[in-house]
Design an enzyme around this catalytic site. Structure first.
Site, PDB file in Angstrom:
ATOM      1  N   SER A 140       0.865  -1.191   0.000  1.00  0.00           N
ATOM      2  CA  SER A 140       0.000   0.000   0.000  1.00  0.00           C
ATOM      3  C   SER A 140       0.896   1.234   0.000  1.00  0.00           C
ATOM      4  O   SER A 140       2.069   1.148   0.391  1.00  0.00           O
ATOM      5  CB  SER A 140      -0.854   0.001   1.275  1.00  0.00           C
ATOM      6  N   TYR A 153      -1.919  -0.734  10.723  1.00  0.00           N
ATOM      7  CA  TYR A 153      -2.017  -1.133   9.306  1.00  0.00           C
ATOM      8  C   TYR A 153      -0.741  -0.740   8.575  1.00  0.00           C
ATOM      9  O   TYR A 153      -0.156  -1.539   7.833  1.00  0.00           O
ATOM     10  CB  TYR A 153      -3.238  -0.457   8.674  1.00  0.00           C
TER      11      TYR A 153
HETATM   12  P1  NDP Z   1     -11.268  -6.311   0.072  1.00  0.00           P
HETATM   13  O1  NDP Z   1     -11.720  -6.246   1.490  1.00  0.00           O
HETATM   14  O2  NDP Z   1     -12.259  -6.106  -1.006  1.00  0.00           O
HETATM   15  O3  NDP Z   1     -10.534  -7.702  -0.191  1.00  0.00           O
HETATM   16  C1  NDP Z   1      -9.736  -8.324   0.781  1.00  0.00           C
HETATM   17  C2  NDP Z   1      -9.564  -9.787   0.391  1.00  0.00           C
HETATM   18  O4  NDP Z   1      -8.733 -10.424   1.367  1.00  0.00           O
HETATM   19  C3  NDP Z   1     -10.885 -10.530   0.358  1.00  0.00           C
HETATM   20  O5  NDP Z   1     -10.911 -11.372  -0.757  1.00  0.00           O
HETATM   21  C4  NDP Z   1     -10.856 -11.354   1.643  1.00  0.00           C
HETATM   22  O6  NDP Z   1     -11.540 -12.571   1.456  1.00  0.00           O
HETATM   23  C5  NDP Z   1      -9.371 -11.605   1.776  1.00  0.00           C
HETATM   24  N1  NDP Z   1      -8.997 -11.973   3.134  1.00  0.00           N
HETATM   25  C6  NDP Z   1      -9.093 -11.223   4.252  1.00  0.00           C
HETATM   26  N2  NDP Z   1      -8.705 -11.938   5.320  1.00  0.00           N
HETATM   27  C7  NDP Z   1      -8.367 -13.170   4.853  1.00  0.00           C
HETATM   28  C8  NDP Z   1      -7.897 -14.361   5.464  1.00  0.00           C
HETATM   29  N3  NDP Z   1      -7.688 -14.434   6.789  1.00  0.00           N
HETATM   30  N4  NDP Z   1      -7.652 -15.429   4.681  1.00  0.00           N
HETATM   31  C9  NDP Z   1      -7.878 -15.376   3.350  1.00  0.00           C
HETATM   32  N5  NDP Z   1      -8.301 -14.282   2.715  1.00  0.00           N
HETATM   33  C10 NDP Z   1      -8.551 -13.194   3.470  1.00  0.00           C
HETATM   34  O7  NDP Z   1     -10.096  -5.255  -0.024  1.00  0.00           O
HETATM   35  P2  NDP Z   1      -9.056  -4.866  -1.185  1.00  0.00           P
HETATM   36  O8  NDP Z   1      -9.337  -5.560  -2.451  1.00  0.00           O
HETATM   37  O9  NDP Z   1      -8.965  -3.409  -1.161  1.00  0.00           O
HETATM   38  O10 NDP Z   1      -7.705  -5.422  -0.539  1.00  0.00           O
HETATM   39  C11 NDP Z   1      -6.770  -6.244  -1.217  1.00  0.00           C
HETATM   40  C12 NDP Z   1      -5.367  -5.846  -0.798  1.00  0.00           C
HETATM   41  O11 NDP Z   1      -5.100  -4.530  -1.252  1.00  0.00           O
HETATM   42  C13 NDP Z   1      -5.125  -5.823   0.713  1.00  0.00           C
HETATM   43  O12 NDP Z   1      -3.866  -6.387   0.996  1.00  0.00           O
HETATM   44  C14 NDP Z   1      -5.128  -4.334   1.038  1.00  0.00           C
HETATM   45  O13 NDP Z   1      -4.383  -4.045   2.193  1.00  0.00           O
HETATM   46  C15 NDP Z   1      -4.510  -3.777  -0.229  1.00  0.00           C
HETATM   47  N6  NDP Z   1      -4.761  -2.345  -0.472  1.00  0.00           N
HETATM   48  C16 NDP Z   1      -6.034  -1.863  -0.609  1.00  0.00           C
HETATM   49  C17 NDP Z   1      -6.257  -0.516  -0.793  1.00  0.00           C
HETATM   50  C18 NDP Z   1      -7.616   0.064  -0.857  1.00  0.00           C
HETATM   51  O14 NDP Z   1      -7.757   1.306  -0.749  1.00  0.00           O
HETATM   52  N7  NDP Z   1      -8.667  -0.718  -1.040  1.00  0.00           N
HETATM   53  C19 NDP Z   1      -5.127   0.421  -0.909  1.00  0.00           C
HETATM   54  C20 NDP Z   1      -3.834  -0.191  -0.797  1.00  0.00           C
HETATM   55  C21 NDP Z   1      -3.676  -1.522  -0.594  1.00  0.00           C
HETATM   56  P3  NDP Z   1     -12.461 -13.309   2.535  1.00  0.00           P
HETATM   57  O15 NDP Z   1     -13.019 -12.268   3.463  1.00  0.00           O
HETATM   58  O16 NDP Z   1     -13.483 -13.987   1.673  1.00  0.00           O
HETATM   59  O17 NDP Z   1     -11.549 -14.294   3.194  1.00  0.00           O
END
Ligand code: NDP
Length: 246
Positions: A140, A153
């Protein structure tokens, strides 16, 4: 002229956190490029709803190392060795350290740091053995600088940046690429899990004040990095909405 239109099958790509946001968009992008996929997240129904071909879907919590490794073994038996992992699963629980429940800190480090390492470890020995492969770690902009209410975070994402850079040095001589993707704000479900309602409302207001990135923008950057020739590593891609100031 070579009239042979047959192209070699594309190798397996693994994506964690594929049930929503950036992970789901990346699954669509890599599938459109012709890759068979292993898609991991806990909400398997959401992954299946993507309806992508040549895809193995497993309900896996990335904090469970053996579950991640087992799913990779299963997918490799079906589609051949994993040439790419996108370690994307992550949680963002914004808050102030003085008030935030400690279990929220633990969850962020468990998923964003330990979970990412489990993904790396599941594919790396094979990549080293084959002398090729790509690890793409989703960090990020909060892994490069700090923001209000982002202390833990940010700590977890600074860890992702640091480990990715060091890992790159570790495996460069084995032909394995390590890429860090550092997006600014993206329109996904990420913020929804923050439990401090005042902090959540403040961040939501920021997101509403500009046009943030779409998950597809980040997926395109991931696809671009992966599609470089194997001898080229885009070590870090930092992308944010043009209107995002910091
Ligand atoms: P979402 O919340 O839409 O997606 C997060 C994903 O992570 C989901 O598919 C969720 O699936 C999965 N996840 C969470 N916990 C677990 C776990 N314990 N085991 C397996 N899967 C898990 O958010 P984003 O798409 O935004 O996030 C994706 C990445 O991008 C993250 O690493 C985030 O930190 C990073 N990011 C996002 C930004 C933003 O502004 N959105 C900016 C910068 C970075 P499920 O709950 O089904 O397990």
């Amino acid at each position: 002229m070579n009239t042979d239109t047959h192209t070699a099958p594309k190798p397996l790509a693994v994506i964690t956190g594929a049930s929503s946001g950036i992970g789901a968009a990346t699954a669509r992008t890599l599938s459109a490029l012709g890759h068979p996929l292993l898609l991991l997240a806990r909400r398997v129904v959401r992954i299946e709803a993507l309806g992508l071909p040549d895809t193995l879907t497993r309900s896996v919590d990335v904090t469970d190392a053996e579950a991640v490794a087992g799913a990779v073994r299963e997918a490799e038996a079906l589609y051949g060795p994993a040439d790419l992992i996108v370690n994307n699963a992550g949680v963002m629980l914004l808050g102030e350290v003085a008030r935030q429940p400690a279990d929220e800190w633990e969850r962020m480090f468990d998923v964003n740091v330990r979970g990412l390492l489990h993904g790396v470890r599941a594919v790396l020995p094979g990549m080293i053995e084959r002398g090729r492969g790509t690890v793409i770690n989703v960090s990020s902009v909060a892994g490069r600088r700090t923001y209000a209410h982002h202390t833990v975070y940010s700590g977890s994402k600074f860890a992702v940046h640091g480990m990715s850079e060091s890992l790159r040095e570790e495996v460069a001589g084995h032909g394995v690429r390590v890429v860090t993707i550092a997006p600014g704000a993206v329109e996904t479900e990420l913020l929804s899990h923050t439990t401090d309602e005042a902090v959540k409302a403040e961040y939501q207001a920021f997101k509403d004040s500009i046009e943030v990135l779409a998950p597809e923008d980040v997926a395109a950057a991931i696809g671009f990095a992966y599609q470089q020739p194997q001898r080229v590593t885009l070590r870090e891609l930092v992308l944010a909405a043009t209107a995002q100031v910091a």
